[in-house]
Scaffold this motif. Structure first.
Motif, PDB file in Angstrom:
ATOM      1  N   ALA A   1       0.832  -1.211   0.000  1.00 57.87           N
ATOM      2  CA  ALA A   1       0.000   0.000   0.000  1.00 57.87           C
ATOM      3  C   ALA A   1       0.865   1.259   0.000  1.00 57.87           C
ATOM      4  O   ALA A   1       0.589   2.217  -0.739  1.00 57.87           O
ATOM      5  N   LEU A   2       1.919   1.258   0.798  1.00 56.87           N
ATOM      6  CA  LEU A   2       2.795   2.434   0.858  1.00 56.87           C
ATOM      7  C   LEU A   2       3.503   2.673  -0.469  1.00 56.87           C
ATOM      8  O   LEU A   2       3.621   3.820  -0.921  1.00 56.87           O
TER       9      LEU A   2
ATOM     10  N   LEU B   1       1.209   4.406  -2.812  1.00 53.91           N
ATOM     11  CA  LEU B   1       1.114   5.830  -2.475  1.00 53.91           C
ATOM     12  C   LEU B   1       2.385   6.587  -2.885  1.00 53.91           C
ATOM     13  O   LEU B   1       2.307   7.695  -3.420  1.00 53.91           O
TER      14      LEU B   1
ATOM     15  N   ILE C   1       2.275   7.146  -6.632  1.00 53.11           N
ATOM     16  CA  ILE C   1       1.320   8.197  -7.015  1.00 53.11           C
ATOM     17  C   ILE C   1       1.901   9.575  -6.710  1.00 53.11           C
ATOM     18  O   ILE C   1       1.817  10.496  -7.531  1.00 53.11           O
ATOM     19  N   VAL C   2       2.518   9.714  -5.550  1.00 51.12           N
ATOM     20  CA  VAL C   2       3.120  10.999  -5.177  1.00 51.12           C
ATOM     21  C   VAL C   2       4.275  11.333  -6.119  1.00 51.12           C
ATOM     22  O   VAL C   2       4.411  12.475  -6.571  1.00 51.12           O
TER      23      VAL C   2
ATOM     24  N   ALA D   1      -0.338  15.433  -2.213  1.00 52.00           N
ATOM     25  CA  ALA D   1       0.912  14.662  -2.119  1.00 52.00           C
ATOM     26  C   ALA D   1       1.392  14.597  -0.675  1.00 52.00           C
ATOM     27  O   ALA D   1       1.844  13.551  -0.206  1.00 52.00           O
TER      28      ALA D   1
ATOM     29  N   TRP E   1      -0.449  14.775   2.077  1.00 49.30           N
ATOM     30  CA  TRP E   1      -1.327  13.873   2.831  1.00 49.30           C
ATOM     31  C   TRP E   1      -1.132  12.415   2.428  1.00 49.30           C
ATOM     32  O   TRP E   1      -1.244  11.525   3.279  1.00 49.30           O
ATOM     33  N   LEU E   2      -0.836  12.171   1.153  1.00 55.99           N
ATOM     34  CA  LEU E   2      -0.592  10.790   0.719  1.00 55.99           C
ATOM     35  C   LEU E   2       0.682  10.220   1.334  1.00 55.99           C
ATOM     36  O   LEU E   2       0.825   9.007   1.460  1.00 55.99           O
ATOM     37  N   PHE E   3       1.593  11.104   1.732  1.00 54.11           N
ATOM     38  CA  PHE E   3       2.816  10.650   2.404  1.00 54.11           C
ATOM     39  C   PHE E   3       2.626  10.492   3.917  1.00 54.11           C
ATOM     40  O   PHE E   3       3.515   9.996   4.601  1.00 54.11           O
TER      41      PHE E   3
ATOM     42  N   TYR F   1       3.064   6.992   5.164  1.00 52.63           N
ATOM     43  CA  TYR F   1       4.466   6.621   4.932  1.00 52.63           C
ATOM     44  C   TYR F   1       5.356   7.168   6.047  1.00 52.63           C
ATOM     45  O   TYR F   1       6.203   6.444   6.585  1.00 52.63           O
TER      46      TYR F   1
END
Length: 150
Positions: free
Chosen positions: A52-53, A56, A59-60, A125, A127-129, A132
């Motif tokens: 999953a990470l 992400l 995508i980032v 980007a 928030w998507l991190f 992580y």
């Protein structure tokens, strides 16, 4: 380049690279023999979390590349990916827990730097991190705890 093709390439790079590194640097008997802290997660949890990470992260990276392929943010994104890919061979392959801790702390700094650079330019980007940075901080604590216990 077609945006879907470029996204596919980022997914292939991050997810494929992460899976390849994971497959060639298995924990093995050495890791199984280590004393572990009480907050050590079960082994089965690592693969789905990292999958999953990596999605992400891809995508980032893709979003960042589309907005500035040579930008400072993209350079920091590449740095975090390199550090990410170095940790597992350092920890499991070479069994160098102290050096692996240094790598993961640098990785954590790179993730935080990327998030800081992204906040004003691409909040999504950032928030998507968030998962992580949380998982990497947890992994750094786990790495440090394993050093202390062993």
């Amino acid at each position: 380049m077609n945006r879907f093709l470029s996204l596919a390439l980022f997914l292939l790079l991050t997810l494929g690279g992460g899976l390849l590194i994971g497959a060639t640097n298995r924990p093995g008997e050495w890791y199984a023999s280590l004393a572990k802290p009480v907050f050590n997660p079960p082994d089965w949890l690592f693969a789905p979390v990292w999958t999953a990470l990596y999605i992400l992260i891809a995508i980032v990276g893709w979003r960042t590349w589309r907005r500035g392929p040579t930008s400072k943010r993209m350079q920091v994104w590449w740095a975090q990916l390199i550090l990410n890919f170095l940790w597992m061979p350092m920890f499991f392959g070479l069994q160098q827990m102290v050096l692996a801790l240094l790598v993961i702390l640098l990785l954590l700094a790179a993730i935080i730097a990327f998030m800081g650079l992204s906040w004003g330019k691409d909040r999504l980007a950032t928030w998507l991190f968030a998962p992580y940075v949380l998982w990497t901080a947890y992994a750094a604590l786990l790495n440090a705890s394993l050093i202390g216990l062993n």
